[in-house]
Design a protein around this motif. Structure first.
Motif, mmCIF file in Angstrom:
data_model
loop_
_atom_site.group_PDB
_atom_site.id
_atom_site.type_symbol
_atom_site.label_atom_id
_atom_site.label_comp_id
_atom_site.label_asym_id
_atom_site.label_seq_id
_atom_site.Cartn_x
_atom_site.Cartn_y
_atom_site.Cartn_z
ATOM 1 N N ASP B 217 0.818 -1.212 0.000
ATOM 2 C CA ASP B 217 0.000 0.000 0.000
ATOM 3 C C ASP B 217 0.851 1.260 0.000
ATOM 4 O O ASP B 217 0.501 2.258 -0.619
ATOM 5 C CB ASP B 217 -0.902 0.019 1.251
ATOM 6 C CG ASP B 217 -2.051 -0.970 1.125
ATOM 7 O OD1 ASP B 217 -2.251 -1.495 0.017
ATOM 8 O OD2 ASP B 217 -2.738 -1.211 2.126
ATOM 9 N N TYR B 218 1.983 1.241 0.717
ATOM 10 C CA TYR B 218 2.743 2.488 0.809
ATOM 11 C C TYR B 218 3.429 2.854 -0.501
ATOM 12 O O TYR B 218 3.790 4.007 -0.712
ATOM 13 C CB TYR B 218 3.734 2.481 1.974
ATOM 14 C CG TYR B 218 4.727 1.349 2.010
ATOM 15 C CD1 TYR B 218 4.563 0.305 2.909
ATOM 16 C CD2 TYR B 218 5.844 1.338 1.186
ATOM 17 C CE1 TYR B 218 5.458 -0.732 2.970
ATOM 18 C CE2 TYR B 218 6.756 0.303 1.248
ATOM 19 C CZ TYR B 218 6.567 -0.727 2.142
ATOM 20 O OH TYR B 218 7.470 -1.752 2.201
ATOM 21 N N ARG B 220 1.743 2.445 -3.340
ATOM 22 C CA ARG B 220 0.609 3.122 -3.982
ATOM 23 C C ARG B 220 0.536 4.565 -3.475
ATOM 24 O O ARG B 220 0.324 5.491 -4.252
ATOM 25 C CB ARG B 220 -0.677 2.368 -3.639
ATOM 26 C CG ARG B 220 -1.879 2.816 -4.427
ATOM 27 C CD ARG B 220 -3.109 2.022 -4.034
ATOM 28 N NE ARG B 220 -3.343 2.133 -2.598
ATOM 29 C CZ ARG B 220 -4.244 1.410 -1.933
ATOM 30 N NH1 ARG B 220 -4.978 0.529 -2.545
ATOM 31 N NH2 ARG B 220 -4.391 1.561 -0.637
ATOM 32 N N THR B 221 0.741 4.746 -2.179
ATOM 33 C CA THR B 221 0.746 6.101 -1.618
ATOM 34 C C THR B 221 1.837 6.945 -2.272
ATOM 35 O O THR B 221 1.595 8.098 -2.642
ATOM 36 C CB THR B 221 0.995 6.060 -0.096
ATOM 37 O OG1 THR B 221 0.038 5.189 0.501
ATOM 38 C CG2 THR B 221 0.875 7.444 0.500
ATOM 39 N N ARG B 223 3.117 6.649 -5.166
ATOM 40 C CA ARG B 223 2.712 7.011 -6.522
ATOM 41 C C ARG B 223 1.618 8.066 -6.489
ATOM 42 O O ARG B 223 1.604 8.996 -7.295
ATOM 43 C CB ARG B 223 2.215 5.778 -7.276
ATOM 44 C CG ARG B 223 3.342 4.882 -7.699
ATOM 45 C CD ARG B 223 2.839 3.746 -8.576
ATOM 46 N NE ARG B 223 3.952 2.935 -9.031
ATOM 47 C CZ ARG B 223 3.998 1.610 -8.940
ATOM 48 N NH1 ARG B 223 2.996 0.952 -8.410
ATOM 49 N NH2 ARG B 223 5.047 0.961 -9.371
ATOM 50 N N ALA B 224 0.690 7.918 -5.541
ATOM 51 C CA ALA B 224 -0.420 8.874 -5.444
ATOM 52 C C ALA B 224 0.086 10.269 -5.101
ATOM 53 O O ALA B 224 -0.560 11.260 -5.384
ATOM 54 C CB ALA B 224 -1.427 8.409 -4.390
ATOM 55 N N LYS B 225 1.253 10.346 -4.468
ATOM 56 C CA LYS B 225 1.851 11.642 -4.143
ATOM 57 C C LYS B 225 2.364 12.342 -5.390
ATOM 58 O O LYS B 225 2.661 13.519 -5.362
ATOM 59 C CB LYS B 225 3.057 11.433 -3.227
ATOM 60 C CG LYS B 225 2.730 11.364 -1.753
ATOM 61 C CD LYS B 225 3.986 11.560 -0.934
ATOM 62 C CE LYS B 225 4.481 10.257 -0.387
ATOM 63 N NZ LYS B 225 5.584 10.446 0.587
ATOM 64 N N ARG B 235 13.609 4.899 -3.756
ATOM 65 C CA ARG B 235 13.506 5.416 -2.391
ATOM 66 C C ARG B 235 12.489 4.659 -1.542
ATOM 67 O O ARG B 235 12.651 4.514 -0.337
ATOM 68 C CB ARG B 235 13.141 6.902 -2.417
ATOM 69 C CG ARG B 235 14.246 7.801 -2.921
ATOM 70 C CD ARG B 235 15.364 7.887 -1.896
ATOM 71 N NE ARG B 235 14.906 8.431 -0.639
ATOM 72 C CZ ARG B 235 15.110 9.675 -0.241
ATOM 73 N NH1 ARG B 235 15.756 10.493 -1.023
ATOM 74 N NH2 ARG B 235 14.676 10.096 0.926
ATOM 75 N N HIS B 236 11.406 4.212 -2.180
ATOM 76 C CA HIS B 236 10.363 3.574 -1.385
ATOM 77 C C HIS B 236 10.386 2.055 -1.501
ATOM 78 O O HIS B 236 10.169 1.360 -0.520
ATOM 79 C CB HIS B 236 8.992 4.126 -1.781
ATOM 80 C CG HIS B 236 8.795 5.549 -1.338
ATOM 81 N ND1 HIS B 236 7.970 5.902 -0.303
ATOM 82 C CD2 HIS B 236 9.360 6.698 -1.773
ATOM 83 C CE1 HIS B 236 8.024 7.221 -0.136
ATOM 84 N NE2 HIS B 236 8.862 7.722 -1.012
ATOM 85 N N GLY B 237 10.639 1.550 -2.711
ATOM 86 C CA GLY B 237 10.620 0.107 -2.900
ATOM 87 C C GLY B 237 11.903 -0.564 -2.441
ATOM 88 O O GLY B 237 11.901 -1.389 -1.529
ATOM 89 N N SER B 240 12.933 -0.814 1.252
ATOM 90 C CA SER B 240 12.361 -1.891 2.064
ATOM 91 C C SER B 240 12.880 -3.251 1.630
ATOM 92 O O SER B 240 13.151 -4.115 2.454
ATOM 93 C CB SER B 240 10.834 -1.893 1.940
ATOM 94 O OG SER B 240 10.313 -0.667 2.319
#
Lengths: 357, 320
Positions: B217-218, B220-221, B223-225, B235-237, B240
């Motif tokens: 989900d994060y 998706r967040t 990308r939604a940003k 940075r996000h994928g 983690s």
């Protein structure tokens, strides 16, 4: 024709299909609606009715899952469906922002909350890191998070569920969007916190003058938050009306079912809650005729073959319904149900005979 | 955190004690050649063998020998002398650490760079031709035994026996301090061969993790940003998905610092792995102990490093 200057989002005949092992899934099957500037719209439906896919598609977020999309979705004149990835990226989080269902899994566990909000600002505005963080603290104050400065440097796991959703809302508001899409924003929260979050969204909508679309399975959630409601079933809108009309004079048997399945304070306490029988239909091979007919207590033979279109209800230009029952019959049925009658009794009372004719 | 690290360091000492004890017991419990006999030369007379046995302390019970060994180690940090050639174990190991560390760390840089970039590319370009080629290559890399790969590399590219005279071949290792250029070129083949299977494994590990992470989900967040896809992935994928890669890298590097026997043998690099192998051949207990303790130390210590790194990678991890 609606006034172009006033219409923010206009969706026309939107269809979204996914491939699956069983065949193509028609998640959204010809949906049309519009959202005016500053308006609050509620989209209601069961799980699997396509309401989330609808909004993710507008944001271009289903592109990553290989969805097939057709139709039109004009946002301020630009078609979101044909926009390039780059154009959509610029709109996402700036003009259109989104709040998701589960606020814990929607925040990145490894980054500080303030940093994540600041990132949303910096994605669209050329501001320094310090300026972005300053604005972040303002945003956290706007969504009523106490001691915002300290909270900004905390991690998501140090926040409660309600706080996390407030942070998500702050993130969505970062660039003062014209449209806020909230997908089940309160479903993962405690009941008391739900009310606070809804109140917050309503207040911010008024203060910031943005349009809001709230997607939910719970009519109770939107009763006091939105002005207009669209009811979705099997990837389609089956009824659309002002919130007041949806509660006082609904026309679709599915909407009746939804209303009878939520607890209400204005009904006698011995009126039982009634679930809608059956399960949502398969979106791979939806039922022929009216998609709701296998679960409809008022189904007639013709309804199994004919597919109803969304049409204006006589006498109310703001009310549309997709139902093959005659308007007069629908009104009499609802009058019976409202008086606390069971569907079978209501059927008998309006002279529809026994089990499905 | 500091308290945790100190506690863990104390455990390192306890574990090393246990490792040394087990090595001692194993050495005496299992049949091995008589070290005194080996040292005495070609035609030993029994008298000489007896004398050597006495000098080395081999005529005493094993626990007495262990006690003397530990006493010297704890009080003077003395690892004893080789039964074979009387060289100090410490000196010998220090001489051999350089080549092994050069090999292991250089290879690690190579396999991390290759494995991580291939893993990311494969995950992002999932189910495309690029992904299939990369994963096909990874399968070959994982399946090919390192000694076979080493011999093939020498056969093809070594400048003495190779079909194409490109890189220095076996036995060309030159210490970094002597000649940096020669050091580098002599290690190109060993690095590549050692890194190949690790790179393949890391690419697969990261690809699988990243694909899973990208459906969170994060993401998706993010990308939604409206973040760029590049930023979303890196940075996000990857942030983690990299966690298990850090674990694996810590352990693998720890193991390799204790000696990469196969690659050291194929390329004739005078490292710890070769030393350990030779000392086992010679029943050279002090040298075996030295190399085992060194290997155990690297593994235990890098485990600790990985655990501490975790707290920096994932803020939810807290040690007390």
């Amino acid at each position: 024709m609606t006034d172009v200057a006033e219409t923010l989002l206009e969706v026309e005949d939107l269809r979204v299909q996914f491939g699956s092992v069983d065949g193509p899934v028609k998640a959204v099957d010809g949906v049309s609606y519009s959202v005016e500037r500053g308006q609050a719209l509620g989209i209601v439906g069961e799980s699997g009715s396509g309401k989330s896919v609808l909004n993710l598609t507008l944001m271009g977020l289903t592109r990553f899952q290989g969805a097939r999309v057709s139709g039109r979705a004009r946002f301020e004149g630009r078609d979101l469906l044909t926009a390039s990835d780059q154009e959509l990226r610029r709109i996402r989080g700036d003009d259109i922002a989104m709040v998701f269902q589960d606020p814990l899994s929607s925040l990145h566990p490894f980054y500080r909350v303030g940093r994540q909000i600041a990132e949303a600002i910096q994605a669209h505005r050329d501001v320094s890191r310090d300026a972005a963080l300053l604005r972040t603290v303002e945003l956290l104050e706007l969504v009523e998070i106490p001691s915002a400065l300290e909270r900004a440097s905390m991690y998501p796991h140090e926040f409660s569920g309600g706080m996390r959703q407030r942070a998500m809302i702050a993130m969505a508001l970062a660039n003062e969007p014209k449209l806020l899409i909230a997908d089940e924003p309160t479903t993962a929260l405690d009941v008391t916190v739900q009310a606070q979050i809804l109140e917050l969204i309503r207040r911010l909508q008024g203060e910031l003058g943005m349009a809001v679309v709230i997607v939910t399975h719970d009519l109770g959630v939107i009763a006091e938050t939105v002005e207009e409601v669209a009811v979705m079933y099997a990837g389609r809108i089956v009824e659309r009306a002002s919130t007041e009309t949806i509660f006082s004079a609904p026309e679709h048997p599915y909407t009746w079912g939804l209303l009878r399945s939520i607890p209400r304070l204005d009904l006698p306490r011995d009126v039982p809650l009634v679930p809608i029988p059956g399960r949502p239909p398969s979106l791979v091979a939806p039922p022929l005729g009216c998609h709701f007919h296998p679960r409809c207590p008022y189904v007639r033979d013709a309804h199994r073959r004919n597919d109803p279109a969304l049409e204006h209800v006589p006498g109310d230009p703001g009310h549309e319904v997709a139902c093959l029952l005659p308007a007069e019959t629908r009104r009499r049925l609802w009058a019976q149900l409202r008086a606390g009658k069971e569907p079978a009794e209501a059927r008998a009372a309006v002279g529809m005979g026994g089990a499905s004719a | 955190m500091l308290e945790y690290i100190i506690r863990r360091l104390l455990w390192v000492i306890v574990l090393l004690f246990l490792v040394s004890l087990v090595t001692f017991i194993v050495f005496y419990a299992f049949p091995s050649a008589d070290p005194a006999l080996l040292r005495a030369g070609r035609q030993p007379n029994p008298q000489l063998v007896e004398q050597i046995r006495h000098e080395l302390g081999l005529d005493k019970p094993w626990y007495v020998q262990y006690f003397h060994y530990m006493k010297a180690l704890v009080l003077h940090f003395d690892l004893g002398r080789s039964y074979q050639n009387n060289i100090e174990v410490k000196t010998q190991i220090f001489d051999r650490v350089g080549p092994t560390a050069s090999l292991a760390i250089g290879a690690a840089v190579l396999w991390l760079a290759a494995g991580i970039s291939i893993g990311i590319l494969s995950a992002v370009k999932r189910r495309t031709v690029i992904d299939r080629i990369a994963m096909g290559g990874a399968l070959v890399g994982i399946s090919a035994p390192v000694y076979w790969l080493g011999l093939v590399a020498l056969y093809l590219f070594a400048n003495d026996i190779g079909k194409l005279h490109v890189f220095p071949g076996a036995g060309s290792y030159t210490p970094l301090a002597d000649d940096p250029t020669k050091w580098f070129t002599s290690l190109i083949l060993p690095w590549t061969v050692l890194a190949a299977s690790f790179a393949a494994f890391y690419a697969r590990l990261l690809r699988a993790n990243l694909i899973e992470t990208l459906s969170e989900d994060y993401i998706r967040t993010a990308r939604a940003k409206g973040l760029s896809e590049r930023r979303v992935v890196l940075r996000h994928g990857v942030r983690s998905a990299i966690t298990p890669v850090v674990t694996a890298a810590g352990l693998d590097i720890g193991i390799l610092l204790g000696g990469a026997i196969l690659v050291e043998t194929v390329f004739n690099i005078p490292g710890i792995g070769r030393l350990a192998y030779d000392s086992i051949q010679n029943s050279d207990l002090p040298m075996i102990q030295g190399t085992v303790l060194l290997g155990a130390f690297f593994i235990i210590f890098l485990n600790l490093v990985v655990d501490v790194l975790y707290a920096f990678i994932d803020p939810r991890v807290r040690y007390a």
